[in-house]
Scaffold this motif. Structure first.
Motif, PDB file in Angstrom:
ATOM      1  N   ALA A   1       0.829  -1.207   0.000  1.00  0.00           N
ATOM      2  CA  ALA A   1       0.000   0.000   0.000  1.00  0.00           C
ATOM      3  C   ALA A   1       0.864   1.257   0.000  1.00  0.00           C
ATOM      4  O   ALA A   1       0.624   2.199  -0.766  1.00  0.00           O
ATOM      5  CB  ALA A   1      -0.929  -0.007   1.214  1.00  0.00           C
ATOM      6  N   ALA A   2       1.887   1.278   0.850  1.00  0.00           N
ATOM      7  CA  ALA A   2       2.768   2.452   0.932  1.00  0.00           C
ATOM      8  C   ALA A   2       3.491   2.683  -0.389  1.00  0.00           C
ATOM      9  O   ALA A   2       3.609   3.823  -0.861  1.00  0.00           O
ATOM     10  CB  ALA A   2       3.777   2.272   2.066  1.00  0.00           C
TER      11      ALA A   2
ATOM     12  N   ASP B   1      -5.301  -0.975   3.662  1.00  0.00           N
ATOM     13  CA  ASP B   1      -4.117  -0.355   4.267  1.00  0.00           C
ATOM     14  C   ASP B   1      -3.824   1.009   3.652  1.00  0.00           C
ATOM     15  O   ASP B   1      -3.355   1.918   4.345  1.00  0.00           O
ATOM     16  CB  ASP B   1      -2.902  -1.280   4.147  1.00  0.00           C
ATOM     17  CG  ASP B   1      -2.897  -2.351   5.227  1.00  0.00           C
ATOM     18  OD1 ASP B   1      -3.568  -2.165   6.265  1.00  0.00           O
ATOM     19  OD2 ASP B   1      -2.239  -3.386   5.037  1.00  0.00           O
ATOM     20  N   ALA B   2      -4.087   1.179   2.376  1.00  0.00           N
ATOM     21  CA  ALA B   2      -3.903   2.488   1.746  1.00  0.00           C
ATOM     22  C   ALA B   2      -4.849   3.499   2.374  1.00  0.00           C
ATOM     23  O   ALA B   2      -4.454   4.642   2.673  1.00  0.00           O
ATOM     24  CB  ALA B   2      -4.139   2.396   0.239  1.00  0.00           C
ATOM     25  N   ALA B   3      -6.102   3.101   2.602  1.00  0.00           N
ATOM     26  CA  ALA B   3      -7.069   4.001   3.241  1.00  0.00           C
ATOM     27  C   ALA B   3      -6.621   4.358   4.652  1.00  0.00           C
ATOM     28  O   ALA B   3      -6.720   5.517   5.077  1.00  0.00           O
ATOM     29  CB  ALA B   3      -8.456   3.339   3.272  1.00  0.00           C
TER      30      ALA B   3
ATOM     31  N   LEU C   1       5.026   0.163   9.315  1.00  0.00           N
ATOM     32  CA  LEU C   1       5.904   0.677   8.270  1.00  0.00           C
ATOM     33  C   LEU C   1       7.373   0.437   8.638  1.00  0.00           C
ATOM     34  O   LEU C   1       8.177   0.029   7.797  1.00  0.00           O
ATOM     35  CB  LEU C   1       5.654   2.167   8.044  1.00  0.00           C
ATOM     36  CG  LEU C   1       4.335   2.538   7.376  1.00  0.00           C
ATOM     37  CD1 LEU C   1       4.089   4.038   7.477  1.00  0.00           C
ATOM     38  CD2 LEU C   1       4.332   2.101   5.910  1.00  0.00           C
ATOM     39  N   GLU C   2       7.696   0.677   9.900  1.00  0.00           N
ATOM     40  CA  GLU C   2       9.076   0.481  10.349  1.00  0.00           C
ATOM     41  C   GLU C   2       9.480  -0.986  10.229  1.00  0.00           C
ATOM     42  O   GLU C   2      10.624  -1.300   9.890  1.00  0.00           O
ATOM     43  CB  GLU C   2       9.215   0.946  11.805  1.00  0.00           C
ATOM     44  CG  GLU C   2      10.638   0.949  12.314  1.00  0.00           C
ATOM     45  CD  GLU C   2      10.744   1.494  13.730  1.00  0.00           C
ATOM     46  OE1 GLU C   2      11.632   1.007  14.451  1.00  0.00           O
ATOM     47  OE2 GLU C   2       9.949   2.373  14.103  1.00  0.00           O
ATOM     48  N   ASP C   3       8.533  -1.885  10.472  1.00  0.00           N
ATOM     49  CA  ASP C   3       8.825  -3.318  10.375  1.00  0.00           C
ATOM     50  C   ASP C   3       9.209  -3.749   8.963  1.00  0.00           C
ATOM     51  O   ASP C   3       9.869  -4.774   8.786  1.00  0.00           O
ATOM     52  CB  ASP C   3       7.625  -4.149  10.848  1.00  0.00           C
ATOM     53  CG  ASP C   3       7.480  -4.125  12.365  1.00  0.00           C
ATOM     54  OD1 ASP C   3       8.448  -3.753  13.058  1.00  0.00           O
ATOM     55  OD2 ASP C   3       6.388  -4.475  12.854  1.00  0.00           O
TER      56      ASP C   3
ATOM     57  N   GLU D   1       9.030   9.999   6.112  1.00  0.00           N
ATOM     58  CA  GLU D   1       9.607  10.229   4.784  1.00  0.00           C
ATOM     59  C   GLU D   1       8.642   9.906   3.646  1.00  0.00           C
ATOM     60  O   GLU D   1       8.947  10.167   2.492  1.00  0.00           O
ATOM     61  CB  GLU D   1      10.884   9.399   4.622  1.00  0.00           C
ATOM     62  CG  GLU D   1      12.001   9.837   5.559  1.00  0.00           C
ATOM     63  CD  GLU D   1      13.250   8.995   5.398  1.00  0.00           C
ATOM     64  OE1 GLU D   1      13.235   8.032   4.618  1.00  0.00           O
ATOM     65  OE2 GLU D   1      14.250   9.314   6.062  1.00  0.00           O
ATOM     66  N   LEU D   2       7.496   9.340   3.965  1.00  0.00           N
ATOM     67  CA  LEU D   2       6.527   8.968   2.933  1.00  0.00           C
ATOM     68  C   LEU D   2       5.563  10.109   2.673  1.00  0.00           C
ATOM     69  O   LEU D   2       4.959  10.651   3.596  1.00  0.00           O
ATOM     70  CB  LEU D   2       5.730   7.730   3.361  1.00  0.00           C
ATOM     71  CG  LEU D   2       6.534   6.465   3.633  1.00  0.00           C
ATOM     72  CD1 LEU D   2       5.612   5.344   4.071  1.00  0.00           C
ATOM     73  CD2 LEU D   2       7.324   6.048   2.404  1.00  0.00           C
ATOM     74  N   THR D   3       5.448  10.493   1.416  1.00  0.00           N
ATOM     75  CA  THR D   3       4.477  11.531   1.050  1.00  0.00           C
ATOM     76  C   THR D   3       3.552  10.982  -0.027  1.00  0.00           C
ATOM     77  O   THR D   3       4.007  10.311  -0.962  1.00  0.00           O
ATOM     78  CB  THR D   3       5.182  12.797   0.516  1.00  0.00           C
ATOM     79  OG1 THR D   3       5.983  12.448  -0.608  1.00  0.00           O
ATOM     80  CG2 THR D   3       6.049  13.435   1.582  1.00  0.00           C
TER      81      THR D   3
END
Length: 200
Positions: free
Chosen positions: A101-102, A150-152, A165-167, A174-176
């Motif tokens: 998703a990210a 997950d995107a939502a 996210l860290e996992d 840093e994600l935009t």
């Protein structure tokens, strides 16, 4: 006899010049390669846990997309790569889902999909999808609902997802991404994803 010596010296000099020219080009390529390798990446270098495979997104994030082109979309295969090879019930699927998703959210933003034509987005997606094997297509159909959820969640509050996210080696700070760019992608992909057969 003297002419033969002069001729052999000239040939040797020519060979030496050619050798030196070749060495200087090789050194230039090597320094170019090392400078490219040392460029910083926005993706964290933390290693992902063994339950998930960390996708190589170094070429995706912060890529220079041609925002003036409405008719071509770059980086589709890299953007969708984390969406393959897993599905509901697979070990680590919740981490793989947030990673997929990210990656798609960031790609949609960097490719400025909201400014692209639906046809351009559809062409980019279908070219990628049509090159998948039957099992990969089925796997993507199974994974797509989790990726959308997950995107939502990331769009609503990415800081709440910082742990997941860290996992997978990503830093929420840093994600935009933007909802309008994601919507442009989702609106095109949703009707094209076939109903999953439930093989996972």
């Amino acid at each position: 006899m003297t002419q033969k010596h002069i001729l052999s010296l000239l040939v040797s000099a020519a060979l030496l010049c050619g050798l030196l020219a070749g060495c200087s080009n090789t050194n230039g390529d090597a320094s170019h390669a090392s400078s490219s390798a040392s460029e910083p990446s926005s993706v964290s270098s933390e290693s992902a846990p063994s339950s998930t495979a960390q996708a190589d997104t170094s070429g995706l994030f912060n890529k220079d997309f041609d925002e003036n082109s409405l008719f071509s979309v770059d980086g589709t295969a890299a953007a969708f790569e984390p969406s393959l090879g897993w599905g509901p019930g697979v070990s680590g699927c919740s981490l793989k889902s947030v990673q997929a998703a990210a990656t798609l959210l960031v790609w949609a933003d960097e490719a400025n999909l909201s400014a692209r034509t639906e046809t351009a987005i559809e062409d980019a997606y279908t070219q990628w999808y049509d090159n998948l094997s039957d099992s990969e297509q089925e796997g993507f159909a199974e994974a797509w609902p989790m990726i959308k959820d997950d995107a939502a969640a990331l769009l609503e509050d990415k800081d709440a997802m910082a742990g997941r996210l860290e996992d997978v080696g990503l830093d929420a700070k840093e994600l935009t991404f933007s909802e309008k760019d994601w919507s442009a992608l989702e609106d095109v992909v949703d009707p094209l994803v076939p109903e999953a057969k439930g093989e996972y």
